[in-house]
Design a protein around this motif. Structure first.
Motif, PDB file in Angstrom:
ATOM      1  N   LYS A  71       0.914  -0.909   0.052  1.00  0.00           N
ATOM      2  CA  LYS A  71       0.203  -0.522   0.338  1.00  0.00           C
ATOM      3  C   LYS A  71       1.189   1.111   0.307  1.00  0.00           C
ATOM      4  O   LYS A  71       1.797   1.689   0.641  1.00  0.00           O
ATOM      5  N   ARG A  94     -19.949  -1.047  -3.575  1.00  0.00           N
ATOM      6  CA  ARG A  94     -20.120   0.370  -2.931  1.00  0.00           C
ATOM      7  C   ARG A  94     -21.849   1.378  -3.093  1.00  0.00           C
ATOM      8  O   ARG A  94     -22.241   1.869  -2.290  1.00  0.00           O
ATOM      9  N   ASN A 148     -16.987  -6.572   4.186  1.00  0.00           N
ATOM     10  CA  ASN A 148     -15.655  -7.554   4.855  1.00  0.00           C
ATOM     11  C   ASN A 148     -15.478  -8.807   4.142  1.00  0.00           C
ATOM     12  O   ASN A 148     -15.960  -9.517   3.268  1.00  0.00           O
ATOM     13  N   GLN A 149     -13.783  -9.131   3.327  1.00  0.00           N
ATOM     14  CA  GLN A 149     -13.405  -9.481   2.232  1.00  0.00           C
ATOM     15  C   GLN A 149     -12.284 -10.374   2.615  1.00  0.00           C
ATOM     16  O   GLN A 149     -11.249 -10.628   3.233  1.00  0.00           O
ATOM     17  N   VAL A 164      -8.577  -3.550  -0.560  1.00  0.00           N
ATOM     18  CA  VAL A 164      -9.176  -3.147   1.052  1.00  0.00           C
ATOM     19  C   VAL A 164      -9.975  -1.938   0.424  1.00  0.00           C
ATOM     20  O   VAL A 164      -9.564  -1.857   0.525  1.00  0.00           O
ATOM     21  N   VAL A 165     -11.445  -2.811   1.679  1.00  0.00           N
ATOM     22  CA  VAL A 165     -12.392  -1.397   1.761  1.00  0.00           C
ATOM     23  C   VAL A 165     -13.194  -1.802   2.857  1.00  0.00           C
ATOM     24  O   VAL A 165     -13.401  -3.409   3.247  1.00  0.00           O
ATOM     25  N   ASP A 166     -12.891  -1.327   3.711  1.00  0.00           N
ATOM     26  CA  ASP A 166     -13.699  -0.990   4.823  1.00  0.00           C
ATOM     27  C   ASP A 166     -14.261  -1.135   4.793  1.00  0.00           C
ATOM     28  O   ASP A 166     -15.473  -1.619   5.997  1.00  0.00           O
ATOM     29  N   ALA A 167     -15.779  -0.975   3.919  1.00  0.00           N
ATOM     30  CA  ALA A 167     -17.496  -1.206   3.803  1.00  0.00           C
ATOM     31  C   ALA A 167     -17.787  -2.401   3.886  1.00  0.00           C
ATOM     32  O   ALA A 167     -18.861  -3.250   3.779  1.00  0.00           O
TER      33      ALA A 167
END
Length: 606
Positions: free
Chosen positions: A297, A377, A401-402, A396-399
């Protein structure tokens, strides 16, 4: 070489000054005389302000040119636009009877630059060797009236010069990139030694017995890798390739789907660069015989950019590919994807349903991830549990659960999907439906009240249904859960800076399956090539979509086992635009070119 400066009238040669530039702008109709006098009076104060800015930035060694100073006023030009450095230099080139060239960093030969001139001399005099062809060197200058500089460069080059005019800021930027990167490479070579053992070359493998690993945190290598990654981001690259060859290492960038070679590294530096990237991605730098995957990142212009790293052993060493996931590209609002209004309405109706199966299809690199993430999104909120299964996690997206697939640990799409159903999900995204179990479980999840997004590798929307059935999905269950299918491609845009209007020829219309009347015109736009598009006539990409809502007629055909052709014809009768039709529509709107439409829709069968 120009014989006189544009404002002396007596044949005297000399560098361009403020008076000459202002007079030139007035003479070319870009500036009114009173405005020129006003700028001349303000120039000393403006110069001091620019000097303070450079002191704050630590770049006082870069001289301020008169063209830069005049451009910094952002003075409105007569007619339209503003007085920019580019417009000033174009006027200078015209007065000198020389061509103006906007420097393209990807077309500069770094070795030619560093072998021809020193950094200090080039920076002080704002010159840049561009190319050598037929025994002549093309030299970019910002001031074509500096006779001493041009004579000196003729002697240094040992050949005649073809002088072109460019903006000083463009020249300085390329000089900084070339010399700072090559200085890092030279420093790495000096520390590593030209005779360092090369473990990656299979041709030498038999002769090798021992050696030590190159440290991945060497400061010169760190600077070189940082430069390459920053440069890739600035050039809008999607991928950075570092490829070992027999005697050197090639660095290439993929921009708008096309690879460009940008650097060549000494072979001795290659392993150190690879080790640095592997260290950043937390990979095993000692493991060189197996492929590895990792993530980095980076902070870039106040944004966090995800990088996916992939290493692969090749004949001459480890090849590294870095894929860049710019959040500004990956997360777009749905109306920015390239969907036409009707298609956007269909897609919004898909994702607003409480349950059902939405399939997105297309080849690798067609923008499926962007479409999926943008759709997720749009539905994600504090009241919605969005869960994804990916291989690998692209961003990686906070919204969300990956969860990442890991076959070594038994975490497959199928097993993770079964587990995920016990995690109280509202929306599920399955990165790829690869087998019958995953297909059946995705359908089962949709049947039990979940909205499921999934991708499948097929050429078009109708054939996706046949693919799911081939994988083992029951036709009647697929018909009852499938909400819609989206097939897509990425098509390159016509450059808006150099596009010119034309029209399709009869042969081109026939190739696209269009039937035009004898005197009917089909206006199109083609890019002629400019600096902004690097001479390609194309810049940026946009999605082309085939959106197929699954209505009652299609459900009946799925249950009855109709083939893809029958379903395609029914969908078209119901209003679906095929990929070819959508691409032709974008061609008619001036967004893309004939060649791009033909290339992207070559496999369109209906």
């Amino acid at each position: 070489m120009p014989e006189t400066s544009p404002n002396d009238g007596k044949g005297r040669l000399g560098p361009l000054g403020l008076e000459q530039i202002l007079a030139l702008l007035v003479r070319n109709g870009l500036l009114q005389e009173p405005d020129a006098l006003s700028l001349r009076d303000k120039a000393p104060l403006q110069r001091r302000r620019l000097q303070r800015e450079r002191q704050a930035a630590g770049t006082t060694d870069i001289p301020i040119t008169w063209a830069e100073l005049v451009a910094s006023f952002q003075q409105p030009a007569v007619g339209s636009g503003r007085i920019t450095e580019t417009r000033i230099q174009q006027a200078v080139a015209e007065a000198a009877g020389l061509p103006y060239i906007a420097v393209d960093p990807l077309r500069v030969d770094p070795k030619l630059v560093s072998d021809t001139v020193s950094f200090a001399y080039a920076r002080r005099n704002r010159i840049l060797p561009l190319a050598v062809k037929d025994g002549r060197m093309t030299l970019a200058v910002d001031d074509p009236y500096s006779r001493d500089v041009i004579v000196t460069m003729t002697n240094r080059a040992g050949m005649p010069l073809d002088v072109v005019v460019s903006a000083a800021s463009d020249i300085q930027q390329v000089l900084d990139e070339v010399f700072r990167f090559r200085a890092s490479v030279r420093g790495a070579v000096a520390e590593l030694g030209d005779g360092a053992t090369d473990f990656g070359n299979l041709e030498q493998l038999v002769q090798l017995t021992a050696g030590t690993n190159v440290e991945g945190d060497d400061r010169h290598v760190v600077h070189a890798v940082d430069f390459l990654m920053r440069y890739a981001l600035e050039q809008r690259a999607s991928d950075l390739h570092i490829e070992p060859k027999r005697d050197s290492s090639h660095v290439r960038l993929r921009i708008d789907g096309v690879l460009h070679k940008v650097q060549e590294l000494p072979k001795v530096v290659h392993r150190a660069v690879v080790s640095r990237i592997k260290t950043m991605a937390r990979l095993d730098i000692a493991e060189k015989r197996r492929p590895q995957d990792g993530r980095i990142k980076l902070a870039h212009h106040d944004l966090e950019v995800e990088l996916r790293i992939s290493t692969l052993p090749t004949a001459f060493g480890e090849k590294v590919v870095t894929r860049f996931f710019d959040p500004q590209v990956l997360f777009q609002s749905l109306d920015q994807l390239g969907l036409f209004p009707t298609e956007l309405e269909y897609f919004n109706s898909f994702i607003r349903r409480p349950n059902g199966l939405i399939l997105v299809t297309g080849p690798t690199g067609s923008g499926k991830t962007t479409t999926l993430y943008s759709g997720l999104r749009a539905v994600a909120s504090p009241t919605v549990n969005v869960c994804t299964i990916e291989d690998p996690i692209e961003m990686v997206v906070d919204a969300f659960n990956q969860t990442a697939v890991n076959t070594r640990l038994g975490l497959t799409f199928d097993s993770l999907l079964r587990t995920l159903l016990r995690q109280d999900p509202d929306v599920i995204m399955v990165g790829e439906v690869r087998d019958g179990e995953t297909a059946r479980n995705a359908i089962q999840a949709a049947l039990t009240g979940h909205l499921v997004f999934a991708t499948v590798h097929t050429n078009d929307a109708p054939s996706t249904i046949g693919r799911m059935i081939d994988l083992g999905a029951e036709p009647f269950m697929l018909a009852s859960t499938l909400v819609g299918v989206v097939a897509q491609r990425l098509i390159r845009r016509v450059c808006m800076s150099c596009r010119q209007e034309g029209e399709l020829s009869a042969e081109q219309a026939t190739a696209l399956g269009l039937q035009l009347a004898k005197d009917e015109r089909f206006p199109v736009f083609e890019g002629v090539g400019c600096a902004k598009c690097r001479g390609t006539g194309l810049k940026g990409r946009i999605g082309v979509f085939e959106v197929m809502p699954v209505n009652e007629k299609l459900k009946k055909q799925i249950t009855e086992g109709a083939d893809a052709g029958e379903m395609a014809r029914q969908a078209v009768r119901d209003g679906m635009l095929t990929l070819r039709q959508a691409a032709i529509k974008k061609l008619a709107l001036g967004l893309t070119s004939f060649d791009e439409v033909l290339r992207v829709t070559a496999d369109s069968d209906y």
